[in-house]
Design a protein around this motif. Structure first.
Motif, PDB file in Angstrom:
ATOM      1  N   ALA A  36       7.627  -1.861   7.240  1.00  0.00           N
ATOM      2  CA  ALA A  36       8.122  -0.675   7.933  1.00  0.00           C
ATOM      3  C   ALA A  36       9.615  -0.471   7.691  1.00  0.00           C
ATOM      4  N   SER A  37      10.380  -1.557   7.729  1.00  0.00           N
ATOM      5  CA  SER A  37      11.834  -1.459   7.539  1.00  0.00           C
ATOM      6  C   SER A  37      12.216  -1.259   6.081  1.00  0.00           C
ATOM      7  N   GLY A  38      11.318  -1.622   5.174  1.00  0.00           N
ATOM      8  CA  GLY A  38      11.601  -1.521   3.748  1.00  0.00           C
ATOM      9  C   GLY A  38      12.561  -2.572   3.239  1.00  0.00           C
ATOM     10  N   THR A  39      12.764  -3.626   4.028  1.00  0.00           N
ATOM     11  CA  THR A  39      13.742  -4.648   3.630  1.00  0.00           C
ATOM     12  C   THR A  39      13.203  -6.065   3.701  1.00  0.00           C
ATOM     13  N   THR A  40      11.933  -6.252   4.011  1.00  0.00           N
ATOM     14  CA  THR A  40      11.376  -7.576   4.256  1.00  0.00           C
ATOM     15  C   THR A  40      11.437  -8.454   3.002  1.00  0.00           C
ATOM     16  N   PRO A  41      12.170  -9.573   3.031  1.00  0.00           N
ATOM     17  CA  PRO A  41      12.285 -10.435   1.842  1.00  0.00           C
ATOM     18  C   PRO A  41      10.949 -10.952   1.334  1.00  0.00           C
ATOM     19  N   TYR A  42      10.042 -11.318   2.234  1.00  0.00           N
ATOM     20  CA  TYR A  42       8.726 -11.812   1.816  1.00  0.00           C
ATOM     21  C   TYR A  42       8.033 -10.771   0.934  1.00  0.00           C
ATOM     22  N   VAL A  43       8.064  -9.520   1.361  1.00  0.00           N
ATOM     23  CA  VAL A  43       7.426  -8.445   0.600  1.00  0.00           C
ATOM     24  C   VAL A  43       8.154  -8.230  -0.721  1.00  0.00           C
ATOM     25  N   PHE A  47       0.244  -3.505 -11.018  1.00  0.00           N
ATOM     26  CA  PHE A  47       0.718  -2.205 -10.539  1.00  0.00           C
ATOM     27  C   PHE A  47       1.223  -2.417  -9.115  1.00  0.00           C
ATOM     28  N   THR A  48       2.454  -1.998  -8.830  1.00  0.00           N
ATOM     29  CA  THR A  48       3.072  -2.329  -7.553  1.00  0.00           C
ATOM     30  C   THR A  48       3.381  -1.082  -6.727  1.00  0.00           C
ATOM     31  N   VAL A  49       3.188  -1.214  -5.416  1.00  0.00           N
ATOM     32  CA  VAL A  49       3.352  -0.101  -4.477  1.00  0.00           C
ATOM     33  C   VAL A  49       4.079  -0.616  -3.240  1.00  0.00           C
ATOM     34  N   LEU A  50       4.985   0.181  -2.715  1.00  0.00           N
ATOM     35  CA  LEU A  50       5.649  -0.134  -1.453  1.00  0.00           C
ATOM     36  C   LEU A  50       5.325   0.955  -0.447  1.00  0.00           C
ATOM     37  N   VAL A  51       4.922   0.551   0.756  1.00  0.00           N
ATOM     38  CA  VAL A  51       4.706   1.483   1.863  1.00  0.00           C
ATOM     39  C   VAL A  51       5.696   1.109   2.967  1.00  0.00           C
ATOM     40  N   SER A  52       6.633   1.998   3.245  1.00  0.00           N
ATOM     41  CA  SER A  52       7.634   1.719   4.272  1.00  0.00           C
ATOM     42  C   SER A  52       7.965   2.990   5.038  1.00  0.00           C
ATOM     43  N   SER A  53       8.814   2.859   6.047  1.00  0.00           N
ATOM     44  CA  SER A  53       9.299   4.015   6.796  1.00  0.00           C
ATOM     45  C   SER A  53      10.803   4.168   6.621  1.00  0.00           C
ATOM     46  N   ASN A  54      11.287   3.700   5.483  1.00  0.00           N
ATOM     47  CA  ASN A  54      12.725   3.725   5.210  1.00  0.00           C
ATOM     48  C   ASN A  54      12.996   4.438   3.884  1.00  0.00           C
ATOM     49  N   PRO A  55      13.510   5.662   3.926  1.00  0.00           N
ATOM     50  CA  PRO A  55      13.765   6.388   2.678  1.00  0.00           C
ATOM     51  C   PRO A  55      14.853   5.760   1.809  1.00  0.00           C
ATOM     52  N   ALA A  56      15.633   4.861   2.381  1.00  0.00           N
ATOM     53  CA  ALA A  56      16.701   4.210   1.617  1.00  0.00           C
ATOM     54  C   ALA A  56      16.366   2.752   1.315  1.00  0.00           C
ATOM     55  N   THR A  57      15.092   2.394   1.308  1.00  0.00           N
ATOM     56  CA  THR A  57      14.708   1.002   1.088  1.00  0.00           C
ATOM     57  C   THR A  57      15.220   0.477  -0.248  1.00  0.00           C
ATOM     58  N   PRO A  58      15.818  -0.695  -0.242  1.00  0.00           N
ATOM     59  CA  PRO A  58      16.290  -1.275  -1.506  1.00  0.00           C
ATOM     60  C   PRO A  58      15.156  -1.782  -2.388  1.00  0.00           C
ATOM     61  N   LEU A  59      13.967  -1.888  -1.835  1.00  0.00           N
ATOM     62  CA  LEU A  59      12.824  -2.388  -2.617  1.00  0.00           C
ATOM     63  C   LEU A  59      12.197  -1.314  -3.491  1.00  0.00           C
ATOM     64  N   ALA A  60      12.563  -0.058  -3.278  1.00  0.00           N
ATOM     65  CA  ALA A  60      11.930   1.044  -4.013  1.00  0.00           C
ATOM     66  C   ALA A  60      12.154   0.952  -5.514  1.00  0.00           C
ATOM     67  N   ALA A  61      13.316   0.473  -5.914  1.00  0.00           N
ATOM     68  CA  ALA A  61      13.646   0.432  -7.337  1.00  0.00           C
ATOM     69  C   ALA A  61      12.756  -0.528  -8.119  1.00  0.00           C
ATOM     70  N   GLY A  62      12.093  -1.446  -7.434  1.00  0.00           N
ATOM     71  CA  GLY A  62      11.303  -2.457  -8.133  1.00  0.00           C
ATOM     72  C   GLY A  62       9.806  -2.242  -8.087  1.00  0.00           C
ATOM     73  N   VAL A  63       9.352  -1.010  -7.758  1.00  0.00           N
ATOM     74  CA  VAL A  63       7.910  -0.764  -7.681  1.00  0.00           C
ATOM     75  C   VAL A  63       7.533   0.456  -8.502  1.00  0.00           C
ATOM     76  N   ASP A  64       6.247   0.561  -8.803  1.00  0.00           N
ATOM     77  CA  ASP A  64       5.752   1.700  -9.570  1.00  0.00           C
ATOM     78  C   ASP A  64       5.623   2.954  -8.712  1.00  0.00           C
ATOM     79  N   VAL A  65       5.183   2.784  -7.462  1.00  0.00           N
ATOM     80  CA  VAL A  65       5.067   3.920  -6.548  1.00  0.00           C
ATOM     81  C   VAL A  65       5.680   3.525  -5.210  1.00  0.00           C
ATOM     82  N   ASN A  66       6.593   4.350  -4.728  1.00  0.00           N
ATOM     83  CA  ASN A  66       7.232   4.121  -3.437  1.00  0.00           C
ATOM     84  C   ASN A  66       6.732   5.180  -2.461  1.00  0.00           C
ATOM     85  N   ILE A  67       6.047   4.758  -1.415  1.00  0.00           N
ATOM     86  CA  ILE A  67       5.523   5.671  -0.403  1.00  0.00           C
ATOM     87  C   ILE A  67       6.355   5.525   0.868  1.00  0.00           C
TER      88      ILE A  67
END
Length: 311
Positions: free
Chosen positions: A141-148, A161-181
């Motif tokens: 949800a935070s888009g910052t979880t180190p485990y994830v 194929f990698t996907v992130l589902v978060s509620s943070n439009p500025a998540t730092p994890l977005a750059a490392g996935v194929d689809v950021n939701i």
């Protein structure tokens, strides 16, 4: 003094409309919670195009024998494990085709293991072995979880194929996935309590994703749950009802056909609709990856003479 929240995930910010939540009547508390729940539904609708891409990619890999893996901590992790575990009986899904991983392991399912989410290494270990036919979906949800983050980085390095589902439009994890939701759920009624609408939105995404995936790979026939495993009396009766819905058979005839089909609802449906013996229905299903619709189409194809030549 209000803390500066410009760099915070929206899920960690204070909701201006609920600052007096502890001073209003119970009905008002519930009304405000319900109003915010509607935000979760709208947030999911907004990401459906991106989610459709994920379903299509996952279906292609699933057909090649790959698997879907959910990674999350706390509420997010529990929701992933829940979704994965419910698919097995509902769609007769083979073990290890959709797998839920939670930071802290099984213990974290029933009690909080809060520091587990801080381990990038644990996420990396849980994602070890994922390859090009697999899909890794990070739930944070935070888009910052180190485990994830650790899990997604390892999965992507392996070709998944990698996907992130978060509620943070500025998540730092977005750059490392194929689809950021990004689910635009905003601040929670109780500040930081992401088991509320952020969690609700994640649950809706998982429901939609896994159901659409099962439909795409032929685990339903129309809107009928033809892959259900009849493990108890309630489900055995459900298989009879589904067979009758699909074929218009009388109840006694449906029960007899299910017995002749060794309890396999898909085989019974194909046998009835294609007017073939259950053994032939099993063959057709085996040749069409278990899809009832594809098996019925195959049954209608003319049998070719192996010795025939010419156009």
């Amino acid at each position: 003094m209000r803390a500066a929240d410009g760099a915070l995930s929206p899920t960690e910010r204070r909701h201006p409309g609920t600052e007096d939540i502890d001073a209003v009547p119970t009905l008002e508390v519930l009304t405000r919670l319900n109003t915010e729940d509607r935000v979760a539904v709208d947030a999911v609708r907004a990401v459906l195009p991106a989610l459709a891409e994920v379903v299509d990619e996952a279906a292609a890999r699933f057909r090649r024998g790959g698997a879907v893996h959910y990674f999350g901590a706390g509420t997010s992790g529990r929701l992933g494990v829940l979704d994965a575990s419910e698919l097995l009986p509902t769609y007769n899904l083979e073990p290890d085709r959709v797998v839920g991983h939670i930071a802290g392991g099984r213990d974290a399912l029933v009690r909080a293991v809060e520091d587990a989410e801080d381990s990038t290494a644990e996420g990396a270990r849980d994602a070890a072995g994922l390859g090009p036919d697999d899909v890794a979906i990070g739930l944070a949800a935070s888009g910052t979880t180190p485990y994830v983050g650790g899990a997604l980085a390892t999965a992507r390095a392996g070709g998944a194929f990698t996907v992130l589902v978060s509620s943070n439009p500025a998540t730092p994890l977005a750059a490392g996935v194929d689809v950021n939701i990004t689910l635009d759920t905003g601040p929670e009624v109780v500040t930081g309590s992401t088991r509320l609408k952020a969690g609700t939105a994640q649950k809706l995404v998982l429901n939609s994703f896994s159901t659409a995936l099962m439909i795409a790979v032929g685990r339903t026939y129309g809107n009928l749950m033809v892959s259900v495993v009849a493990t108890n009396a309630k489900l055995r009766e459900r298989t009879v009802r589904i067979l009758r819905e699909a074929t218009d058979l009388a109840e006694d005839d449906a029960r007899i056909l299910l017995e002749r089909s060794d309890g396999d609802l898909k085989a019974a449906v194909v046998a009835a609709l294609a007017d073939v013996e259950p053994a032939r229905a099993h063959e057709l299903l085996a040749a069409t990856a278990g899809s009832v619709r594809a098996a019925l189409a195959a049954a209608r194809e003319p049998i070719r003479d192996a010795g025939a030549t010419g156009a």
